[in-house]
Design a protein around this motif. Structure first.
Motif, PDB file in Angstrom:
ATOM      1  N   THR A  25       0.818  -1.209   0.000  1.00 12.94           N
ATOM      2  CA  THR A  25       0.000   0.000   0.000  1.00 12.94           C
ATOM      3  C   THR A  25       0.851   1.259   0.000  1.00 12.94           C
ATOM      4  O   THR A  25       2.045   1.225   0.273  1.00 12.94           O
ATOM      5  N   THR A  26       0.184   2.356  -0.274  1.00 14.96           N
ATOM      6  CA  THR A  26       0.780   3.688  -0.201  1.00 14.96           C
ATOM      7  C   THR A  26      -0.120   4.561   0.666  1.00 14.96           C
ATOM      8  O   THR A  26      -1.332   4.602   0.452  1.00 14.96           O
ATOM      9  N   ASP A  27       0.467   5.249   1.642  1.00 16.15           N
ATOM     10  CA  ASP A  27      -0.270   6.217   2.461  1.00 16.15           C
ATOM     11  C   ASP A  27      -0.274   7.551   1.721  1.00 16.15           C
ATOM     12  O   ASP A  27       0.702   7.898   1.052  1.00 16.15           O
ATOM     13  N   PHE A  28      -1.346   8.324   1.907  1.00 17.13           N
ATOM     14  CA  PHE A  28      -1.464   9.597   1.196  1.00 17.13           C
ATOM     15  C   PHE A  28      -1.269  10.778   2.131  1.00 17.13           C
ATOM     16  O   PHE A  28      -1.916  10.872   3.177  1.00 17.13           O
ATOM     17  N   GLN A  29      -0.384  11.669   1.724  1.00 13.85           N
ATOM     18  CA  GLN A  29      -0.140  12.885   2.483  1.00 13.85           C
ATOM     19  C   GLN A  29      -1.379  13.768   2.428  1.00 13.85           C
ATOM     20  O   GLN A  29      -1.985  13.938   1.356  1.00 13.85           O
ATOM     21  N   ASP A  30      -1.762  14.313   3.545  1.00 14.99           N
ATOM     22  CA  ASP A  30      -2.934  15.196   3.668  1.00 14.99           C
ATOM     23  C   ASP A  30      -4.224  14.525   3.197  1.00 14.99           C
ATOM     24  O   ASP A  30      -5.162  15.209   2.782  1.00 14.99           O
ATOM     25  N   ASN A  31      -4.254  13.188   3.214  1.00 14.64           N
ATOM     26  CA  ASN A  31      -5.445  12.422   2.809  1.00 14.64           C
ATOM     27  C   ASN A  31      -5.888  12.741   1.381  1.00 14.64           C
ATOM     28  O   ASN A  31      -7.074  12.741   1.077  1.00 14.64           O
ATOM     29  N   ARG A  32      -4.908  12.985   0.511  1.00 15.43           N
ATOM     30  CA  ARG A  32      -5.198  13.302  -0.889  1.00 15.43           C
ATOM     31  C   ARG A  32      -4.502  12.297  -1.794  1.00 15.43           C
ATOM     32  O   ARG A  32      -3.277  12.176  -1.775  1.00 15.43           O
ATOM     33  N   TRP A  33      -5.292  11.614  -2.614  1.00 13.56           N
ATOM     34  CA  TRP A  33      -4.747  10.680  -3.602  1.00 13.56           C
ATOM     35  C   TRP A  33      -4.624  11.452  -4.901  1.00 13.56           C
ATOM     36  O   TRP A  33      -5.620  11.763  -5.556  1.00 13.56           O
ATOM     37  N   ILE A  34      -3.409  11.789  -5.281  1.00 12.91           N
ATOM     38  CA  ILE A  34      -3.152  12.586  -6.474  1.00 12.91           C
ATOM     39  C   ILE A  34      -3.618  11.815  -7.706  1.00 12.91           C
ATOM     40  O   ILE A  34      -3.321  10.631  -7.875  1.00 12.91           O
ATOM     41  N   SER A  35      -4.351  12.493  -8.575  1.00 10.47           N
ATOM     42  CA  SER A  35      -4.891  11.866  -9.783  1.00 10.47           C
ATOM     43  C   SER A  35      -3.811  11.687 -10.840  1.00 10.47           C
ATOM     44  O   SER A  35      -2.864  12.473 -10.923  1.00 10.47           O
ATOM     45  N   ASP A  36      -3.984  10.671 -11.643  1.00 15.88           N
ATOM     46  CA  ASP A  36      -3.113  10.372 -12.779  1.00 15.88           C
ATOM     47  C   ASP A  36      -1.644  10.187 -12.410  1.00 15.88           C
ATOM     48  O   ASP A  36      -0.763  10.366 -13.240  1.00 15.88           O
ATOM     49  N   LYS A  37      -1.359   9.845 -11.163  1.00 13.18           N
ATOM     50  CA  LYS A  37       0.011   9.535 -10.751  1.00 13.18           C
ATOM     51  C   LYS A  37       0.053   8.047 -10.426  1.00 13.18           C
ATOM     52  O   LYS A  37      -0.634   7.582  -9.521  1.00 13.18           O
ATOM     53  N   TRP A  38       0.838   7.301 -11.188  1.00 12.88           N
ATOM     54  CA  TRP A  38       0.938   5.854 -10.984  1.00 12.88           C
ATOM     55  C   TRP A  38       1.714   5.552  -9.715  1.00 12.88           C
ATOM     56  O   TRP A  38       2.754   6.158  -9.470  1.00 12.88           O
ATOM     57  N   GLN A  39       1.210   4.622  -8.930  1.00 13.35           N
ATOM     58  CA  GLN A  39       1.910   4.084  -7.764  1.00 13.35           C
ATOM     59  C   GLN A  39       2.367   2.693  -8.158  1.00 13.35           C
ATOM     60  O   GLN A  39       1.565   1.875  -8.576  1.00 13.35           O
ATOM     61  N   ASP A  40       3.649   2.427  -8.030  1.00 17.31           N
ATOM     62  CA  ASP A  40       4.193   1.122  -8.407  1.00 17.31           C
ATOM     63  C   ASP A  40       4.461   0.276  -7.171  1.00 17.31           C
ATOM     64  O   ASP A  40       5.000   0.775  -6.177  1.00 17.31           O
ATOM     65  N   TYR A  41       4.094  -1.005  -7.262  1.00 20.58           N
ATOM     66  CA  TYR A  41       4.308  -1.971  -6.189  1.00 20.58           C
ATOM     67  C   TYR A  41       5.028  -3.174  -6.773  1.00 20.58           C
ATOM     68  O   TYR A  41       4.516  -3.820  -7.685  1.00 20.58           O
ATOM     69  N   THR A  42       6.192  -3.474  -6.250  1.00 21.89           N
ATOM     70  CA  THR A  42       6.945  -4.642  -6.688  1.00 21.89           C
ATOM     71  C   THR A  42       6.591  -5.807  -5.776  1.00 21.89           C
ATOM     72  O   THR A  42       6.686  -5.688  -4.550  1.00 21.89           O
ATOM     73  N   VAL A  43       6.171  -6.914  -6.387  1.00 24.60           N
ATOM     74  CA  VAL A  43       5.774  -8.097  -5.631  1.00 24.60           C
ATOM     75  C   VAL A  43       6.568  -9.281  -6.165  1.00 24.60           C
ATOM     76  O   VAL A  43       6.561  -9.550  -7.368  1.00 24.60           O
ATOM     77  N   VAL A  44       7.254  -9.980  -5.267  1.00 25.24           N
ATOM     78  CA  VAL A  44       8.004 -11.172  -5.637  1.00 25.24           C
ATOM     79  C   VAL A  44       7.137 -12.391  -5.333  1.00 25.24           C
ATOM     80  O   VAL A  44       6.757 -12.612  -4.181  1.00 25.24           O
ATOM     81  N   ILE A  45       6.821 -13.148  -6.365  1.00 25.08           N
ATOM     82  CA  ILE A  45       6.041 -14.376  -6.221  1.00 25.08           C
ATOM     83  C   ILE A  45       7.047 -15.506  -5.996  1.00 25.08           C
ATOM     84  O   ILE A  45       7.853 -15.802  -6.874  1.00 25.08           O
ATOM     85  N   PRO A  46       7.037 -16.136  -4.811  1.00 25.47           N
ATOM     86  CA  PRO A  46       8.073 -17.121  -4.478  1.00 25.47           C
ATOM     87  C   PRO A  46       7.950 -18.452  -5.210  1.00 25.47           C
ATOM     88  O   PRO A  46       8.930 -19.166  -5.361  1.00 25.47           O
ATOM     89  N   ALA A  47       6.750 -18.787  -5.668  1.00 27.39           N
ATOM     90  CA  ALA A  47       6.519 -20.051  -6.384  1.00 27.39           C
ATOM     91  C   ALA A  47       5.297 -19.860  -7.277  1.00 27.39           C
ATOM     92  O   ALA A  47       4.469 -18.983  -7.030  1.00 27.39           O
ATOM     93  N   ASP A  48       5.187 -20.662  -8.316  1.00 22.79           N
ATOM     94  CA  ASP A  48       4.030 -20.563  -9.215  1.00 22.79           C
ATOM     95  C   ASP A  48       2.735 -20.667  -8.415  1.00 22.79           C
ATOM     96  O   ASP A  48       2.610 -21.505  -7.515  1.00 22.79           O
ATOM     97  N   GLN A  49       1.780 -19.804  -8.753  1.00 24.85           N
ATOM     98  CA  GLN A  49       0.458 -19.805  -8.126  1.00 24.85           C
ATOM     99  C   GLN A  49      -0.564 -20.093  -9.222  1.00 24.85           C
ATOM    100  O   GLN A  49      -0.629 -19.358 -10.206  1.00 24.85           O
ATOM    101  N   LYS A  50      -1.332 -21.137  -9.057  1.00 26.54           N
ATOM    102  CA  LYS A  50      -2.279 -21.534 -10.109  1.00 26.54           C
ATOM    103  C   LYS A  50      -3.510 -20.649 -10.182  1.00 26.54           C
ATOM    104  O   LYS A  50      -4.053 -20.438 -11.259  1.00 26.54           O
ATOM    105  N   ALA A  51      -3.979 -20.157  -9.049  1.00 25.29           N
ATOM    106  CA  ALA A  51      -5.238 -19.412  -9.048  1.00 25.29           C
ATOM    107  C   ALA A  51      -5.205 -18.312  -7.999  1.00 25.29           C
ATOM    108  O   ALA A  51      -5.732 -18.464  -6.902  1.00 25.29           O
ATOM    109  N   ALA A  52      -4.601 -17.194  -8.334  1.00 26.08           N
ATOM    110  CA  ALA A  52      -4.527 -16.062  -7.414  1.00 26.08           C
ATOM    111  C   ALA A  52      -5.695 -15.109  -7.660  1.00 26.08           C
ATOM    112  O   ALA A  52      -6.283 -15.087  -8.741  1.00 26.08           O
TER     113      ALA A  52
END
Length: 149
Positions: A25-52
């Motif tokens: 997740t990302t917390d928002f400063q002043d409780n404002r989610w800036i529009s049209d700004k992409w938030q990137d999250y890197t997730v490492v999948i440790p093993a193949d997942q058949k149905a996430a």
């Protein structure tokens, strides 16, 4: 000694049965989610997942002043393929009933964007942005991606 080995083996077997889960997740400063700004999250999948299941997580102040939020989610897989999903986070149903889980003035909403999604072992980049027409979305506390497999 045999009991200790058996207990250790049982614990290892039970812990290996745990399913993969990630919540970024990302917390928002002043409780404002800036529009049209992409938030990137890197997730490492440790093993193949058949149905996430891939969800968008959104936390907001009670009665934020809007009932839905248009969002885009990009998924970049380890093999470099990109997928974009456009959807809405619904905070209320058509009858005005609150769909968020609230505790006091803080509410959490989870929107499923993909089910039975096979995830290969490797690093994924999930990107999230809101598509509201204003410069920012007010009364927003946290947004992110939640994956259950």
């Amino acid at each position: 000694m045999k009991k200790s080995i058996l207990l250790l083996f049982s614990i290892l077997m039970l812990s290996s049965c745990n399913k993969f889960q990630e919540h970024v997740t990302t917390d928002f400063q002043d409780n404002r989610w800036i529009s049209d700004k992409w938030q990137d999250y890197t997730v490492v999948i440790p093993a193949d997942q058949k149905a996430a299941t891939v969800n968008v997580f959104f936390s907001h102040i009670y009665e934020p002043g809007y009932d839905e939020i248009p969002v885009s989610v990009k998924i970049k897989s380890p093999d470099g393929k990109d997928e974009t999903i456009n959807t809405k986070i619904l905070l209320k149903d058509k009858n005005g009933k609150n769909l968020s889980d609230c505790a006091g003035d803080v509410c959490d909403c989870i929107t499923t964007i993909k089910t039975d999604f096979p995830l290969k072992k490797g690093t994924y980049i999930f990107s999230l942005k809101n598509n509201v027409k204003q410069p920012f979305l007010p009364n927003a506390l946290v947004a992110g991606i939640k994956i259950n497999a």
